[in-house]
Design a protein around this motif. Structure first.
Motif, PDB file in Angstrom:
ATOM      1  N   PHE A  61       0.854  -1.194   0.000  1.00  8.96           N
ATOM      2  CA  PHE A  61       0.000   0.000   0.000  1.00  8.96           C
ATOM      3  C   PHE A  61       0.892   1.247   0.000  1.00  8.96           C
ATOM      4  N   ASP A 118     -12.293   0.111   3.008  1.00  8.40           N
ATOM      5  CA  ASP A 118     -11.734  -1.208   2.683  1.00  8.40           C
ATOM      6  C   ASP A 118     -11.538  -2.026   3.972  1.00  8.40           C
ATOM      7  N   LYS A 121      -7.906  -3.294   4.810  1.00  5.67           N
ATOM      8  CA  LYS A 121      -6.953  -2.307   5.336  1.00  5.67           C
ATOM      9  C   LYS A 121      -7.325  -1.921   6.765  1.00  5.67           C
ATOM     10  N   ALA A 141     -17.212   6.867   3.662  1.00  5.27           N
ATOM     11  CA  ALA A 141     -17.218   8.171   4.337  1.00  5.27           C
ATOM     12  C   ALA A 141     -18.411   9.026   3.905  1.00  5.27           C
ATOM     13  N   PHE A 155      -8.875  15.203   9.177  1.00  2.75           N
ATOM     14  CA  PHE A 155      -7.876  14.883   8.156  1.00  2.75           C
ATOM     15  C   PHE A 155      -8.636  14.244   7.002  1.00  2.75           C
TER      16      PHE A 155
HETATM   17  C1  LIG Z   1      -4.526   8.243   0.962  1.00  6.15           C
HETATM   18  S1  LIG Z   1      -5.160   6.752   1.653  1.00  6.15           S
HETATM   19  C2  LIG Z   1      -5.277   7.133   3.378  1.00  6.15           C
HETATM   20  C3  LIG Z   1      -3.959   7.189   4.079  1.00  6.15           C
HETATM   21  C4  LIG Z   1      -4.052   7.413   5.557  1.00  6.15           C
HETATM   22  N1  LIG Z   1      -4.860   8.565   5.887  1.00  6.15           N
HETATM   23  C5  LIG Z   1      -2.674   7.609   6.119  1.00  6.15           C
HETATM   24  O1  LIG Z   1      -2.275   8.746   6.332  1.00  6.15           O
HETATM   25  O2  LIG Z   1      -1.995   6.608   6.314  1.00  6.15           O
HETATM   26  C6  LIG Z   1      -6.850   6.866   1.161  1.00  6.15           C
HETATM   27  C7  LIG Z   1      -7.723   5.808   1.783  1.00  6.15           C
HETATM   28  O3  LIG Z   1      -9.091   6.177   1.552  1.00  6.15           O
HETATM   29  C8  LIG Z   1      -9.821   4.974   1.440  1.00  6.15           C
HETATM   30  N2  LIG Z   1     -11.110   5.275   0.820  1.00  6.15           N
HETATM   31  C9  LIG Z   1     -11.421   5.329  -0.502  1.00  6.15           C
HETATM   32  N3  LIG Z   1     -12.726   5.611  -0.666  1.00  6.15           N
HETATM   33  C10 LIG Z   1     -13.259   5.752   0.585  1.00  6.15           C
HETATM   34  C11 LIG Z   1     -14.565   6.039   1.065  1.00  6.15           C
HETATM   35  N4  LIG Z   1     -15.589   6.262   0.229  1.00  6.15           N
HETATM   36  N5  LIG Z   1     -14.757   6.079   2.400  1.00  6.15           N
HETATM   37  C12 LIG Z   1     -13.736   5.862   3.247  1.00  6.15           C
HETATM   38  N6  LIG Z   1     -12.476   5.570   2.855  1.00  6.15           N
HETATM   39  C13 LIG Z   1     -12.231   5.523   1.530  1.00  6.15           C
HETATM   40  C14 LIG Z   1      -8.905   4.093   0.597  1.00  6.15           C
HETATM   41  O4  LIG Z   1      -9.264   2.715   0.727  1.00  6.15           O
HETATM   42  C15 LIG Z   1      -7.538   4.425   1.175  1.00  6.15           C
HETATM   43  O5  LIG Z   1      -7.186   3.521   2.194  1.00  6.15           O
END
Ligand SMILES: C[S@@+](CC[C@H](N)C(=O)[O-])C[C@H]1O[C@@H](n2cnc3c(N)ncnc32)[C@H](O)[C@@H]1O
Length: 237
Positions: A61, A118, A121, A141, A155
């Motif tokens: 990831f 997910d 994760k 979300a 965040f």
């Molecule tokens: C940039 S990563 C997050 C990294 C984390 N905040 C960190 O700093 O380690 C974005 C995450 O958003 C999740 N994501 C995507 N669509 C989403 C949704 N509709 N609701 C919640 N999470 C979502 C993805 O699975 C992914 O794990």
């Protein structure tokens, strides 16, 4: 991962070089790297954050927040008022969450909620052993934010086009004085690097929202930091 070196200075003259690492390193290692690269400062990651980066490597990831961004979240978390609430949208494998918890140290008065769509994760993140007041939510979300209440710090760290979709709800969920950090904003302002989100909407429109005041932080992956203004009094005639 190799350390990241950042140089600042005028006309190419190096005035400061900083290093960031995505894993904990010994003082000797850090000092050796600083000497060899001519760096003046180094940002180390706390052990629980390093463990988060290790979880991310384990599943390949690559979207965890960079150390500079996480360190800023730590600072903002530390400044949350007594009895405050923090929300992370997009848990990933818990790197950003570990930075938030690091900023809170032993404080037990602050609730932290982190939402991830997910389940794989989120399950990996949940194995890290969080303090009692941390809640991991598995869900979309877009659906859960309206039911989570108000926050002092958010965040917003989901993929780009989704950030735009969540922006209004996130600002609405901010208490007056509350702060919103959006990561990965560089593509939206970089000259010649424009990558428009799929739906043509931009998270950068937060800059035009009259409910907040914003700063562009043009380093690391690029961030926008916004603070919610007090609600305007209706003008009585
Ligand atoms: C940039 S990563 C997050 C990294 C984390 N905040 C960190 O700093 O380690 C974005 C995450 O958003 C999740 N994501 C995507 N669509 C989403 C949704 N509709 N609701 C919640 N999470 C979502 C993805 O699975 C992914 O794990």
């Amino acid at each position: 991962m190799e350390p990241t070196a950042t140089t600042t200075g005028r006309s190419g003259a190096r005035s400061c070089v900083s290093l960031t690492f995505d894993r904990e390193m010994s003082t000797a290692e850090v000092e050796g790297l600083k000497r060899s690269l001519g760096a003046r400062t180094a940002l180390q990651v706390p052990a629980p954050v390093g463990a988060g980066y290790a979880r991310a490597r384990q599943i390949g990831f690559r979207k965890s927040c960079r150390p500079e961004v996480g360190a800023l979240m730590s600072v903002l978390a530390a400044a949350v008022p007594t009895g405050g609430r923090i929300l992370e949208l997009g848990t990933g494998v818990g790197v950003g969450l570990a930075w938030i918890v690091h900023g809170l140290r032993s404080r037990a008065d602050v609730d932290v909620v982190s939402v991830e769509i997910d389940p794989r994760k989120s399950a990996l993140a949940s194995g890290a052993g969080w303090p009692d007041r941390v809640t991991l939510v598995v869900g979309d979300a877009k659906e859960v934010v309206p039911s989570l209440g108000e926050f002092d710090l958010i965040f917003l760290d989901v993929p780009g086009q989704l950030k735009a979709a969540l922006l209004d709800g996130a600002i609405t969920a901010l208490r007056p004085g509350g702060q919103l950090l959006m990561d990965d904003m560089n593509p939206y302002w970089g000259k010649g690097r424009t990558r428009l989100p799929l739906d043509g909407d931009e998270p950068g429109r937060v800059l035009e929202d009259s409910r907040v005041t914003c700063a562009l932080l043009q380093y690391a992956s690029g961030m926008i930091l916004a603070a919610r203004l007090p609600d305007e009094e209706p003008s009585g005639n």
